[in-house]
Motif scaffolding. Sequence first.
Motif, PDB file in Angstrom:
ATOM      1  N   VAL A   1       0.863  -1.175   0.000  1.00 23.40           N
ATOM      2  CA  VAL A   1       0.000   0.000   0.000  1.00 23.40           C
ATOM      3  C   VAL A   1       0.907   1.234   0.000  1.00 23.40           C
ATOM      4  O   VAL A   1       1.501   1.578   1.020  1.00 23.40           O
ATOM      5  N   ARG A   2       1.012   1.875  -1.135  1.00 25.83           N
ATOM      6  CA  ARG A   2       1.960   2.983  -1.254  1.00 25.83           C
ATOM      7  C   ARG A   2       1.364   4.275  -0.699  1.00 25.83           C
ATOM      8  O   ARG A   2       0.314   4.742  -1.141  1.00 25.83           O
ATOM      9  N   ILE A   3       2.070   4.859   0.265  1.00 23.20           N
ATOM     10  CA  ILE A   3       1.616   6.134   0.839  1.00 23.20           C
ATOM     11  C   ILE A   3       2.500   7.237   0.265  1.00 23.20           C
ATOM     12  O   ILE A   3       3.721   7.218   0.430  1.00 23.20           O
ATOM     13  N   HIS A   4       1.869   8.166  -0.421  1.00 19.63           N
ATOM     14  CA  HIS A   4       2.632   9.254  -1.048  1.00 19.63           C
ATOM     15  C   HIS A   4       3.233  10.152   0.030  1.00 19.63           C
ATOM     16  O   HIS A   4       4.427  10.410   0.053  1.00 19.63           O
ATOM     17  N   GLU A   5       2.370  10.630   0.938  1.00 21.36           N
ATOM     18  CA  GLU A   5       2.840  11.494   2.036  1.00 21.36           C
ATOM     19  C   GLU A   5       1.739  11.587   3.084  1.00 21.36           C
ATOM     20  O   GLU A   5       0.556  11.540   2.741  1.00 21.36           O
ATOM     21  N   VAL A   6       2.156  11.687   4.354  1.00 21.54           N
ATOM     22  CA  VAL A   6       1.201  12.020   5.414  1.00 21.54           C
ATOM     23  C   VAL A   6       1.346  13.521   5.664  1.00 21.54           C
ATOM     24  O   VAL A   6       2.379  13.972   6.149  1.00 21.54           O
ATOM     25  N   TYR A   7       0.322  14.283   5.308  1.00 21.92           N
ATOM     26  CA  TYR A   7       0.374  15.735   5.437  1.00 21.92           C
ATOM     27  C   TYR A   7      -0.252  16.141   6.771  1.00 21.92           C
ATOM     28  O   TYR A   7      -1.275  15.570   7.172  1.00 21.92           O
ATOM     29  N   PRO A   8       0.294  17.173   7.437  1.00 18.04           N
ATOM     30  CA  PRO A   8      -0.440  17.732   8.575  1.00 18.04           C
ATOM     31  C   PRO A   8      -1.792  18.256   8.066  1.00 18.04           C
ATOM     32  O   PRO A   8      -1.859  18.801   6.952  1.00 18.04           O
ATOM     33  N   LEU A   9      -2.846  18.096   8.860  1.00 17.16           N
ATOM     34  CA  LEU A   9      -4.168  18.590   8.425  1.00 17.16           C
ATOM     35  C   LEU A   9      -4.098  20.085   8.081  1.00 17.16           C
ATOM     36  O   LEU A   9      -4.772  20.550   7.166  1.00 17.16           O
ATOM     37  N   SER A  10      -3.231  20.801   8.811  1.00 19.78           N
ATOM     38  CA  SER A  10      -3.103  22.249   8.558  1.00 19.78           C
ATOM     39  C   SER A  10      -2.525  22.537   7.170  1.00 19.78           C
ATOM     40  O   SER A  10      -2.575  23.666   6.704  1.00 19.78           O
ATOM     41  N   GLU A  11      -1.947  21.500   6.523  1.00 21.97           N
ATOM     42  CA  GLU A  11      -1.401  21.704   5.166  1.00 21.97           C
ATOM     43  C   GLU A  11      -2.297  21.055   4.098  1.00 21.97           C
ATOM     44  O   GLU A  11      -1.833  20.587   3.063  1.00 21.97           O
ATOM     45  N   VAL A  12      -3.585  21.030   4.373  1.00 20.34           N
ATOM     46  CA  VAL A  12      -4.536  20.390   3.464  1.00 20.34           C
ATOM     47  C   VAL A  12      -4.546  21.046   2.077  1.00 20.34           C
ATOM     48  O   VAL A  12      -4.765  20.374   1.077  1.00 20.34           O
ATOM     49  N   LYS A  13      -4.269  22.354   2.029  1.00 21.30           N
ATOM     50  CA  LYS A  13      -4.264  23.023   0.706  1.00 21.30           C
ATOM     51  C   LYS A  13      -3.147  22.446  -0.154  1.00 21.30           C
ATOM     52  O   LYS A  13      -3.334  22.181  -1.342  1.00 21.30           O
ATOM     53  N   ARG A  14      -1.983  22.250   0.439  1.00 26.45           N
ATOM     54  CA  ARG A  14      -0.855  21.677  -0.308  1.00 26.45           C
ATOM     55  C   ARG A  14      -1.192  20.247  -0.741  1.00 26.45           C
ATOM     56  O   ARG A  14      -0.917  19.841  -1.871  1.00 26.45           O
TER      57      ARG A  14
ATOM     58  N   SER B   1       1.166  13.496  -7.235  1.00 25.02           N
ATOM     59  CA  SER B   1       1.176  12.402  -6.255  1.00 25.02           C
ATOM     60  C   SER B   1       1.129  11.040  -6.932  1.00 25.02           C
ATOM     61  O   SER B   1       0.667  10.905  -8.060  1.00 25.02           O
ATOM     62  N   THR B   2       1.613  10.040  -6.197  1.00 23.41           N
ATOM     63  CA  THR B   2       1.465   8.635  -6.611  1.00 23.41           C
ATOM     64  C   THR B   2       1.006   7.888  -5.363  1.00 23.41           C
ATOM     65  O   THR B   2       1.525   8.144  -4.277  1.00 23.41           O
ATOM     66  N   GLY B   3       0.063   6.969  -5.508  1.00 25.46           N
ATOM     67  CA  GLY B   3      -0.424   6.258  -4.321  1.00 25.46           C
ATOM     68  C   GLY B   3      -1.300   7.153  -3.462  1.00 25.46           C
ATOM     69  O   GLY B   3      -1.925   8.099  -3.956  1.00 25.46           O
ATOM     70  N   LYS B   4      -1.340   6.856  -2.173  1.00 25.29           N
ATOM     71  CA  LYS B   4      -2.328   7.470  -1.269  1.00 25.29           C
ATOM     72  C   LYS B   4      -1.803   8.690  -0.522  1.00 25.29           C
ATOM     73  O   LYS B   4      -0.690   8.681  -0.010  1.00 25.29           O
ATOM     74  N   LEU B   5      -2.631   9.708  -0.425  1.00 32.71           N
ATOM     75  CA  LEU B   5      -2.311  10.884   0.394  1.00 32.71           C
ATOM     76  C   LEU B   5      -3.130  10.784   1.679  1.00 32.71           C
ATOM     77  O   LEU B   5      -4.337  10.531   1.634  1.00 32.71           O
ATOM     78  N   LEU B   6      -2.446  10.974   2.811  1.00 32.29           N
ATOM     79  CA  LEU B   6      -3.129  10.927   4.111  1.00 32.29           C
ATOM     80  C   LEU B   6      -2.976  12.267   4.819  1.00 32.29           C
ATOM     81  O   LEU B   6      -2.030  13.020   4.546  1.00 32.29           O
ATOM     82  N   LEU B   7      -3.887  12.541   5.759  1.00 33.15           N
ATOM     83  CA  LEU B   7      -3.799  13.732   6.603  1.00 33.15           C
ATOM     84  C   LEU B   7      -3.679  13.301   8.052  1.00 33.15           C
ATOM     85  O   LEU B   7      -4.344  12.344   8.482  1.00 33.15           O
ATOM     86  N   ASP B   8      -2.836  14.008   8.802  1.00 32.95           N
ATOM     87  CA  ASP B   8      -2.712  13.753  10.246  1.00 32.95           C
ATOM     88  C   ASP B   8      -3.447  14.883  10.960  1.00 32.95           C
ATOM     89  O   ASP B   8      -2.980  16.033  10.955  1.00 32.95           O
ATOM     90  N   PRO B   9      -4.609  14.580  11.582  1.00 35.80           N
ATOM     91  CA  PRO B   9      -5.429  15.659  12.152  1.00 35.80           C
ATOM     92  C   PRO B   9      -4.825  16.290  13.415  1.00 35.80           C
ATOM     93  O   PRO B   9      -5.280  17.355  13.845  1.00 35.80           O
ATOM     94  N   SER B  10      -3.814  15.662  14.005  1.00 31.56           N
ATOM     95  CA  SER B  10      -3.253  16.225  15.243  1.00 31.56           C
ATOM     96  C   SER B  10      -2.315  17.390  14.945  1.00 31.56           C
ATOM     97  O   SER B  10      -1.906  18.110  15.848  1.00 31.56           O
ATOM     98  N   LYS B  11      -1.943  17.537  13.672  1.00 29.05           N
ATOM     99  CA  LYS B  11      -0.962  18.585  13.328  1.00 29.05           C
ATOM    100  C   LYS B  11      -1.577  19.669  12.456  1.00 29.05           C
ATOM    101  O   LYS B  11      -2.435  19.388  11.646  1.00 29.05           O
TER     102      LYS B  11
END
Length: 333
Positions: free
Chosen positions: A300-313, A323-333
């Motif tokens: 399962v390829r994860i492209h990047e875990v982005y901080p939720l605050s960087e959702v625009k990026r 991007s390639t594969g999955k983009l995730l958001l970390d809501p704690s950041k």
Amino acid sequence: MASIPKTMKGVIIEKNGGTEVLQHKTDLPVPEPKEGQVLVKNDYIGINFIDTYFRSGLYPAPQFPYILGREAEGTIVSTGSSGDFHGLATGDRVVWMAEGAYAEYTAVPAAKTVKLPDGVGEKIGAAAFLQGLTALTLIREAHHVKKGDWVLVHAAAGGTGLWLCQLLKAVGANTIGTASTEEKVALAKKAGATHMINYSKDDVKAKVMELTDNKGVAAVFDGVGKSTFDLSLECVARLGSMISFGNASGAPDPVTIARLSPKNVRLMRPTLFNYLVTREEFEHWSNELFNFVVKDKLDVRIHEVYPLSEVKRAQGDLEGRRSTGKLLLDPSK
Ligand code: NDP
């Protein structure tokens, strides 16, 4: 378990538009779970192209302000006071698919939530769920792909595309994938595509016909939409299936039904959510997906875990084809 706060971080839109309408807030109210709902503290939120459709207005948001996002992995921290929780309880680590994911907490129907199986990590669970289920239902329900079938997959290095490459390899299909860069071509090939075409420079139809003895493919899985629809129809074999399942380049133009008759083509526009309506369906496909992940050791390829605050990026990278594969958001950041 830590107590549940009154406010949380989350991302809302108050109008449609580009990524500039995404507003990261730190004082949204934590929702109360209603009948049959569980409150999940999200660890990882999955980004999907559909989130950009609700943001842009291609799909209408049910109301404003609206919290985007359709899936996440996390832990149940409370349940509604009544209802059927399908065996789920506080403390369970789960994945879910509903609405309102871009937040620290989401109240979701228990019916749309399943336990994360042993052996599946948190990030993998979040990254696998919606796109993996999409690929699985496409190749089983939209067009049941059989061993030896020739199949064309557009955007094969994207999140859903890499899933299709892996699952199609597992069922023994001959997959021809398309992608826009050499890096993406290599990635999809590694994931299981038997042949790859760089559709930003090569002649897709000529290559498909060469590979299939001029017959074309039994099925096209087209999530790119507007820019590839006509090409896809040209590549389908007689009696084949044209499965149009997305709009990454824009919604396809309306089709005259007579265009299907020269090859007796089946045209379908499926959506995952309509394969997962009943609890039985939801559990069946979730179990099947996680069996694949565990037993076939899918990557399962994860492209990047982005901080939720960087959702625009994050959304900008998805829409900008970076991007390639999955983009995730970390809501704690
Ligand atoms: P991806 O990770 O696949 O990203 C989209 C990819 O589409 C890009 O990486 C790009 O790959 C390709 N693309 C081609 N043209 C464009 C364009 N003009 N703008 C942006 N991207 C373009 O996204 P997802 O896996 O989240 O979704 C893929 C598709 O599947 C979407 O259309 C989505 O709506 C659909 N989908 C449908 C579902 C359903 O139930 N029907 C469920 C889930 C997804 P490249 O650079 O190689 O061309």
